[in-house]
Structures are given as structure tokens and as C-alpha cells.
Design a protein around this motif. Structure first.
Motif, PDB file in Angstrom:
ATOM      1  N   PHE A  26      -5.264  75.189  48.464  1.00 59.43           N
ATOM      2  CA  PHE A  26      -5.037  73.796  49.188  1.00 59.43           C
ATOM      3  C   PHE A  26      -5.591  72.785  48.241  1.00 59.43           C
ATOM      4  CE2 PHE A  26      -6.359  76.781  52.862  1.00 59.43           C
ATOM      5  CZ  PHE A  26      -5.151  76.896  53.299  1.00 59.43           C
ATOM      6  N   HIS A  39       1.354  74.201  52.299  1.00 58.37           N
ATOM      7  CA  HIS A  39       1.436  72.752  53.042  1.00 58.37           C
ATOM      8  C   HIS A  39       1.268  72.934  54.673  1.00 58.37           C
ATOM      9  CE1 HIS A  39       3.152  70.226  49.525  1.00 58.37           C
ATOM     10  NE2 HIS A  39       1.827  71.244  49.146  1.00 58.37           N
ATOM     11  N   GLN A  42      -2.117  74.341  55.547  1.00 63.93           N
ATOM     12  CA  GLN A  42      -3.186  73.170  55.476  1.00 63.93           C
ATOM     13  C   GLN A  42      -3.195  72.129  56.359  1.00 63.93           C
ATOM     14  OE1 GLN A  42      -2.914  71.241  51.587  1.00 63.93           O
ATOM     15  NE2 GLN A  42      -4.157  69.559  52.355  1.00 63.93           N
ATOM     16  N   ALA A  43      -1.995  71.763  56.979  1.00 60.08           N
ATOM     17  CA  ALA A  43      -1.895  70.883  57.921  1.00 60.08           C
ATOM     18  C   ALA A  43      -2.301  71.259  59.325  1.00 60.08           C
ATOM     19  CB  ALA A  43      -0.309  70.541  58.201  1.00 60.08           C
ATOM     20  N   LEU A  45      -4.832  73.690  59.504  1.00 64.37           N
ATOM     21  CA  LEU A  45      -6.118  73.611  59.401  1.00 64.37           C
ATOM     22  C   LEU A  45      -6.860  72.286  59.378  1.00 64.37           C
ATOM     23  CD1 LEU A  45      -6.647  76.227  56.618  1.00 64.37           C
ATOM     24  CD2 LEU A  45      -7.168  76.555  58.977  1.00 64.37           C
ATOM     25  N   GLU A  46      -6.179  71.343  59.013  1.00 64.63           N
ATOM     26  CA  GLU A  46      -6.607  69.851  59.179  1.00 64.63           C
ATOM     27  C   GLU A  46      -6.724  69.531  60.555  1.00 64.63           C
ATOM     28  OE1 GLU A  46      -5.605  68.219  54.829  1.00 64.63           O
ATOM     29  OE2 GLU A  46      -3.912  68.078  56.528  1.00 64.63           O
ATOM     30  N   GLN A  47      -6.002  69.920  61.545  1.00 60.07           N
ATOM     31  CA  GLN A  47      -5.814  69.604  62.856  1.00 60.07           C
ATOM     32  C   GLN A  47      -6.581  70.511  63.827  1.00 60.07           C
ATOM     33  OE1 GLN A  47      -3.709  70.553  65.796  1.00 60.07           O
ATOM     34  NE2 GLN A  47      -3.451  72.490  64.116  1.00 60.07           N
ATOM     35  N   TYR A  97     -18.858  71.523  48.838  1.00 58.74           N
ATOM     36  CA  TYR A  97     -18.820  71.631  50.532  1.00 58.74           C
ATOM     37  C   TYR A  97     -20.592  71.654  50.831  1.00 58.74           C
ATOM     38  CZ  TYR A  97     -17.611  72.204  55.231  1.00 58.74           C
ATOM     39  OH  TYR A  97     -17.265  71.755  56.528  1.00 58.74           O
ATOM     40  N   LYS A 137     -13.480  72.955  54.405  1.00 59.55           N
ATOM     41  CA  LYS A 137     -13.329  71.717  53.743  1.00 59.55           C
ATOM     42  C   LYS A 137     -12.066  70.719  54.324  1.00 59.55           C
ATOM     43  CE  LYS A 137     -13.353  70.843  49.377  1.00 59.55           C
ATOM     44  NZ  LYS A 137     -14.230  69.675  49.113  1.00 59.55           N
ATOM     45  N   LEU A 138     -10.992  71.399  54.874  1.00 59.64           N
ATOM     46  CA  LEU A 138     -10.156  70.965  55.751  1.00 59.64           C
ATOM     47  C   LEU A 138     -10.502  70.900  57.048  1.00 59.64           C
ATOM     48  CD1 LEU A 138      -7.191  73.235  54.250  1.00 59.64           C
ATOM     49  CD2 LEU A 138      -7.894  70.923  53.710  1.00 59.64           C
ATOM     50  N   ILE A 139     -11.263  71.832  57.684  1.00 62.99           N
ATOM     51  CA  ILE A 139     -11.478  71.757  59.441  1.00 62.99           C
ATOM     52  C   ILE A 139     -12.482  70.628  59.601  1.00 62.99           C
ATOM     53  CG2 ILE A 139     -12.180  73.059  61.235  1.00 62.99           C
ATOM     54  CD1 ILE A 139     -11.301  75.672  59.810  1.00 62.99           C
ATOM     55  N   PRO A 141     -13.878  68.175  57.293  1.00 63.87           N
ATOM     56  CA  PRO A 141     -14.135  67.597  55.903  1.00 63.87           C
ATOM     57  C   PRO A 141     -15.349  66.861  55.244  1.00 63.87           C
ATOM     58  CG  PRO A 141     -12.637  66.309  57.147  1.00 63.87           C
ATOM     59  CD  PRO A 141     -12.889  67.467  57.928  1.00 63.87           C
TER      60      PRO A 141
END
Length: 275
Positions: A26, A39, A42-43, A45-47, A97, A137-139, A141
Motif C-alpha cells: 500500500f 487499491h 487499501q480503501a 482497511l482505511e474505513q 508506525y 498504518k491504514l486502520i 493512521p
């Protein structure tokens, strides 16, 4: 002093099984396939944290990248990172991190496992491996939620890891998020078109298993996962699947559901939640 962003009363957290991707995928230009390969994951995990009932006081993560003779828990107050991937761009070895650890949670883990008959070792030096710091780092950040990593036990017995998860279930009622970090498909010799069909076949079985009508049925199927369709093609070695057993064991009687299931490149990959 209590942190103002945490709930006044403990809440019950779910448990998760998440795919952590391929190395530092990512955080680099992906050249081993289409540039947008990762992608969608990643999206997701980010949400994903947006669906939690509250901000967890800490996270306990079981990664497919740490195996020990006895279950081992990281006790570091400020765990470093362990860059256990190879052949990636130089800048990916300078990722940071700085999430704190939680010696208090580590002690709780050791106590619960010991009471359940699983003597627990401790390690205050090993860093968080990429099965932890890359997805988190995505969950989270901002790296402001304490993270404790726990190992798998050598032998990779599914029934044993379900029981390990069950021993840890009380932590959920103390606002601890228990996460298994692995991959629903992990055959590095067929990590592309060669794995397309097998990843879908096994993923379909996993989805049906996680969503079984009862926890008893779910766990019975997970104990016998190696007999599932395409199982040993999807997982020639099961270290990336066993974190799912811990998450399912910690779920108790809570139902499971699929949070994410999509093609990542050619491969079908999934994430699950219990509770």
C-alpha cells in the motif's frame, strides 16, 4: 487519568480477520501487476474502523508472520518495527508506525492463556512485523491506539488456535479489539492468474464457514479446513490462515460475516468480522 476519547464504560468489541496484503504493497508503486492491484483492499482497511462500536483501548493482533514454541506476547511499551519483507523499494524500509504497546494488556493475555492451559512466553524486544504495522498504518493512521502482538504456536493446530482465541474472549468486554492478520489465500507460487480459480473456490467455502448458522458448526468446519475444496492449493502452509482461528475462537457464540470479498488482481481475498 482516563483518555477523554475512550468510552466511560467498557464496550464489547468484535473480532476481525483481515488480509494484510503483499509486503508494503500500500506504500509503494506496485509493479508486480496492475498498478491498482491493492487499491480496493487499501480503501477497505482505511474505513474499517468506522464500523467499531467505540474506539478500542488497545488492539491485540495475531499475525501470520510470528510462530513460537509457546504462544508469545510482545510486552514492549514502545515496540519497534520488524521489516520482515524482502526485495522491495528502499523507502519501504523507512516506514514508521510509532504506536505504543501495552504491558498491561500483555500481562492480561499471559494470565488468560495460562489459566486456560496455554503457558505464555513474553518478548519485550521483537518489533511489530509487517502483518501488523502495514495494515494498521491504514486502520489507525495516527498510531495512537496501543498495539500488542501475539504469536501463533508452532504446529499450527487449528483446534488449538480456536481454543487460544476462546481463552482471550474476555478481553473483548474490556474494549480490546482482537485481530487476526493473515490472508484468506496465500500460495506464493501461484500468486496471480495461476491461483484465480482456486482462490475463488476456497474463498466461497470460507465465506460459508464464517457465516455458518451456529458457532459450533463454524468451528467444526474450521478445525477440518484442510479437507475443504482447494484448501491446500490456497494454503500450502497454513500460517496465514491460522489467525482466523484465533479470531473465530474469541468470537464465542457471536455470528460471523464477510466484510470484504473482492478480486485483488486475479485472487479472491476476504475479510471477516465476528460480533
Amino acid at each position: 487519568m482516563e483518555r477523554p476519547d475512550l468510552p466511560a464504560q467498557p464496550v464489547r468489541q468484535p473480532t476481525w480477520f483481515i488480509p494484510h496484503g503483499g509486503g508494503p504493497c500500500f506504500f509503494m508503486e506496485w509493479t508486480r501487476g496492475p498498478a491498482d492491484t491493492w487499491h480496493r483492499l487499501q480503501a477497505f482497511l482505511e474505513q474499517i474502523a468506522g464500523g467499531l462500536p467505540a474506539r478500542p483501548r488497545a488492539v491485540l493482533v495475531v499475525s501470520g508472520h510470528w510462530e513460537t514454541p509457546r504462544v508469545t506476547v510482545n510486552t514492549a511499551a514502545a515496540p519497534p518495527l520488524y521489516f520482515d519483507y524482502y526485495g522491495f523499494p528502499e523507502h519501504t524500509y523507512r516506514l514508521t508506525y510509532p504506536a505504543p504497546g501495552s504491558p498491561t494488556l500483555a500481562a492480561q493475555v499471559a494470565t488468560l492463556l495460562g489459566e486456560a492451559g496455554f503457558p505464555c512466553a513474553t518478548d519485550g524486544e521483537r518489533g511489530l512485523d509487517h502483518g501488523v504495522f502495514i495494515p494498521f498504518k491504514l486502520i489507525f493512521p495516527d498510531a495512537d491506539v496501543p498495539v500488542v502482538q501475539m504469536s501463533l504456536r508452532e504446529g499450527l493446530d487449528p483446534a488449538e488456535h480456536l481454543a487460544i482465541g476462546a481463552a482471550l474472549a474476555p478481553l473483548r468486554d474490556d474494549n480490546v479489539l482482537i485481530v487476526g492478520s493473515g490472508m484468506s489465500y496465500h500460495n506464493l507460487r501461484a500468486f496471480g492468474e495461476a491461483g484465480r480459480d482456486a482462490s475463488k473456490v476456497f474463498d466461497d467455502w470460507l465465506g460459508e464457514t464464517v457465516g455458518a448458522p451456529t458457532a459450533a458448526q463454524r468451528n467444526a468446519r474450521l478445525r477440518e479446513w484442510a479437507a475443504a475444496p482447494a484448501a491446500r492449493f490456497a494454503h500450502p502452509r497454513e500460517e496465514h490462515l491460522l489467525p482466523l482461528m484465533v479470531a473465530a475462537g474469541a468470537a464465542g457464540d457471536d455470528a460471523g460475516r464477510t466484510l470484504f470479498s473482492e478480486r485483488v488482481g486475479a485472487l479472491q481475498l476476504s475479510a471477516y468480522s465476528f460480533g
